[in-house]
Structure formats: structure tokens, C-alpha cells
Design a protein around this motif. Structure first.
Motif, short mmCIF file in Angstrom:
data_model
loop_
_atom_site.label_atom_id
_atom_site.label_comp_id
_atom_site.label_asym_id
_atom_site.label_seq_id
_atom_site.Cartn_x
_atom_site.Cartn_y
_atom_site.Cartn_z
N GLU A 21 0.85 -1.20 0.00
CA GLU A 21 0.00 0.00 0.00
C GLU A 21 0.87 1.24 0.00
OE1 GLU A 21 -2.47 0.79 3.48
OE2 GLU A 21 -1.33 -0.69 4.61
N ASP A 22 0.35 2.27 -0.61
CA ASP A 22 1.00 3.59 -0.56
C ASP A 22 -0.11 4.63 -0.54
OD1 ASP A 22 0.17 4.01 -3.23
OD2 ASP A 22 2.08 3.33 -4.05
N ASP A 23 0.25 5.87 -0.78
CA ASP A 23 -0.75 6.95 -0.66
C ASP A 23 -1.86 6.82 -1.69
OD1 ASP A 23 0.63 8.03 1.41
OD2 ASP A 23 1.57 9.63 0.25
N ASP A 24 -1.60 6.11 -2.78
CA ASP A 24 -2.54 6.10 -3.90
C ASP A 24 -3.23 4.77 -4.14
OD1 ASP A 24 -1.89 8.78 -4.61
OD2 ASP A 24 -0.04 8.02 -5.49
N MET A 25 -2.59 3.66 -3.78
CA MET A 25 -3.14 2.35 -4.15
C MET A 25 -2.85 1.28 -3.11
SD MET A 25 -0.50 0.88 -7.05
CE MET A 25 -0.92 -0.84 -6.86
N LEU A 26 -3.59 0.18 -3.20
CA LEU A 26 -3.35 -0.99 -2.36
C LEU A 26 -3.36 -2.24 -3.23
CD1 LEU A 26 -5.68 0.82 -0.63
CD2 LEU A 26 -5.25 -0.97 1.01
N VAL A 27 -2.65 -3.25 -2.77
CA VAL A 27 -2.73 -4.59 -3.35
C VAL A 27 -3.02 -5.55 -2.20
CG1 VAL A 27 -1.56 -6.42 -4.61
CG2 VAL A 27 -1.08 -4.02 -5.17
N PHE A 28 -4.10 -6.33 -2.34
CA PHE A 28 -4.45 -7.27 -1.27
C PHE A 28 -4.94 -8.58 -1.90
CE2 PHE A 28 -9.02 -6.50 -1.74
CZ PHE A 28 -9.06 -5.20 -2.22
N LYS A 29 -5.01 -9.62 -1.07
CA LYS A 29 -5.42 -10.94 -1.57
C LYS A 29 -6.91 -10.98 -1.83
CE LYS A 29 -1.79 -13.63 0.67
NZ LYS A 29 -1.46 -14.68 1.64
N ALA A 41 -5.70 -5.10 -7.11
CA ALA A 41 -5.08 -3.78 -6.99
C ALA A 41 -6.17 -2.74 -7.14
CB ALA A 41 -4.01 -3.59 -8.06
N ILE A 42 -6.23 -1.82 -6.18
CA ILE A 42 -7.26 -0.77 -6.23
C ILE A 42 -6.63 0.60 -5.97
CG2 ILE A 42 -9.07 -2.33 -5.40
CD1 ILE A 42 -8.95 -0.76 -2.69
N PRO A 43 -7.21 1.64 -6.57
CA PRO A 43 -6.83 2.98 -6.15
C PRO A 43 -7.56 3.30 -4.84
CG PRO A 43 -8.54 3.12 -7.82
CD PRO A 43 -8.24 1.65 -7.62
N ARG A 44 -6.95 4.11 -3.99
CA ARG A 44 -7.67 4.52 -2.77
C ARG A 44 -8.91 5.33 -3.12
NH1 ARG A 44 -5.22 3.57 2.01
NH2 ARG A 44 -2.99 3.13 1.91
N LYS A 45 -8.81 6.09 -4.21
CA LYS A 45 -9.95 6.92 -4.61
C LYS A 45 -11.08 6.03 -5.14
CE LYS A 45 -11.34 10.68 -7.61
NZ LYS A 45 -10.97 11.63 -8.66
N HIS A 46 -12.30 6.31 -4.72
CA HIS A 46 -13.45 5.55 -5.21
C HIS A 46 -13.77 5.99 -6.63
CE1 HIS A 46 -17.09 3.09 -4.91
NE2 HIS A 46 -17.57 3.99 -5.75
N ILE A 47 -13.45 5.12 -7.58
CA ILE A 47 -13.83 5.28 -8.98
C ILE A 47 -14.61 4.01 -9.30
CG2 ILE A 47 -13.00 5.43 -11.37
CD1 ILE A 47 -10.28 6.47 -10.07
N LYS A 48 -15.80 4.13 -9.89
CA LYS A 48 -16.64 2.94 -10.07
C LYS A 48 -16.04 1.96 -11.07
CE LYS A 48 -21.38 1.57 -11.15
NZ LYS A 48 -22.73 2.04 -11.54
N ASN A 49 -15.77 2.43 -12.26
CA ASN A 49 -15.19 1.56 -13.30
C ASN A 49 -14.75 2.45 -14.46
OD1 ASN A 49 -17.51 2.08 -14.87
ND2 ASN A 49 -18.59 0.31 -13.98
N GLU A 56 -9.11 13.37 -15.08
CA GLU A 56 -8.08 13.60 -14.06
C GLU A 56 -7.67 12.31 -13.34
OE1 GLU A 56 -11.11 14.98 -14.06
OE2 GLU A 56 -12.03 14.95 -12.06
N ASP A 57 -8.42 11.22 -13.55
CA ASP A 57 -8.07 9.94 -12.91
C ASP A 57 -7.18 9.06 -13.79
OD1 ASP A 57 -9.66 10.56 -10.69
OD2 ASP A 57 -11.44 9.72 -11.66
N SER A 58 -7.02 9.45 -15.05
CA SER A 58 -6.30 8.59 -15.99
C SER A 58 -4.86 8.36 -15.55
CB SER A 58 -6.28 9.20 -17.38
OG SER A 58 -7.57 9.49 -17.79
N GLN A 59 -4.20 9.42 -15.08
CA GLN A 59 -2.79 9.29 -14.69
C GLN A 59 -2.64 8.32 -13.53
OE1 GLN A 59 -0.18 10.65 -16.44
NE2 GLN A 59 0.95 9.18 -15.17
N GLN A 60 -3.61 8.35 -12.60
CA GLN A 60 -3.55 7.45 -11.46
C GLN A 60 -3.60 5.99 -11.91
OE1 GLN A 60 -5.90 8.15 -8.00
NE2 GLN A 60 -4.93 6.36 -7.16
N LEU A 61 -4.47 5.69 -12.86
CA LEU A 61 -4.53 4.31 -13.36
C LEU A 61 -3.24 3.95 -14.10
CD1 LEU A 61 -8.09 3.38 -14.56
CD2 LEU A 61 -7.09 3.27 -12.29
#
Ligand code: AMP
Ligand code: ZN
Length: 111
Positions: A21-29, A41-49, A56-61
Motif C-alpha cells: 500500500e501507498d498513498d494512492d493504491m493498495l494490493v491485497f489478496k 489492486a485498487i486505487p484509494r480513490k473511489h472510482i466505479k469503473n 483527471e483519474d487517468s494518470q492514477q490508473l
């Protein structure tokens, strides 16, 4: 989003096996693994799909897609991995918080 299970995982409100995990994303089982290694793998920010992705979310992905292979050794995926990302009901999306399935461990069948 308060009723989103992945937001709850990101906030530490429900337990999960977090491998990175870091400020922007997590990886969990994934709770119900479909391969010897099955991570999410998920971004911390709630983006539906991807249908709901704002410019503005493209760079994060893009950053997530760079980080996942960089973490391959740490995640025991140096032999290779598969990414799957479901969008909407017809795409088999159950949890409405964008996520990448990371599958690996052993030899995956060709698609
Ligand atoms: P999808 O069908 O793409 O929405 O995938 C959702 C995934 O989330 C499934 O593979 C579930 O097994 C997984 N899942 C649901 N709840 C949890 C949880 N609390 N912790 C880990 N994985 C979960
Ligand atoms: Zn969420």
C-alpha cells in the motif's frame, strides 16, 4: 464511499491481507482466489469503473499499471502475471470500485 467494501478495506475499516500500500493504491489478496496467486489492486480513490473514469483519474490508473510490474518480485509474480478488469454488470463486475485482478503463480492457461 461509505457502503463500498473496497473503500472500507482502503480505510482499514474491514480486515484484508494487504501485500502493498501507498498513498494512492493498495494490493491485497482476493477472498476467493481463482489462481494460485490472486490479488486485487485498487486505487484509494473511489472510482466505479472505466465507464466512470474522469480525465483527471487517468494518470492514477497509468501509475498503477507501472507499479504492478515493479512489485512483481515482492508479490511472487516475477514469472509473469495476468491482469483482468471487469466493467459493469455484463462484464461481471460485482464490486463497484475499480480494481485489477492480478493472477499468477504457476502457468496460467492461454486465453
Ligand atoms: P469483480 O467481479 O471483478 O467485481 O471482482 C470482485 C472480487 O472481489 C471477487 O473476486 C471477490 O472474491 C473479491 N472480494 C470481494 N470482497 C472481498 C474482500 N472483502 N476481500 C478480498 N476480496 C474480496
Ligand atoms: Zn470504493
Amino acid at each position: 464511499m461509505t457502503d463500498c467494501v473496497f473503500c472500507k478495506i482502503a480505510n482499514g475499516d474491514i480486515p484484508s491481507s494487504i501485500l502493498y500500500e501507498d498513498d494512492d493504491m493498495l494490493v491485497f489478496k482476493d477472498l476467493h482466489p481463482k489462481a494460485p496467486i490472486h490479488l486485487l489492486a485498487i486505487p484509494r480513490k473511489h472510482i466505479k469503473n472505466l465507464f466512470e473514469l474522469e480525465p483527471e483519474d487517468s494518470q492514477q490508473l497509468a501509475d498503477m499499471l507501472k507499479k504492478i510490474p515493479a512489485l512483481a518480485d515482492q508479490l511472487n509474480l516475477s514469472n509473469g502475471f495476468r491482469l483482468i478488469q471487469n466493467n459493469g454488470e455484463g462484464g461481471g463486475q460485482i464490486v463497484d470500485h475499480i480494481h485489477f485482478h492480478i493472477l499468477g503463480g504457476g502457468q496460467l492457461p492461454a486465453m
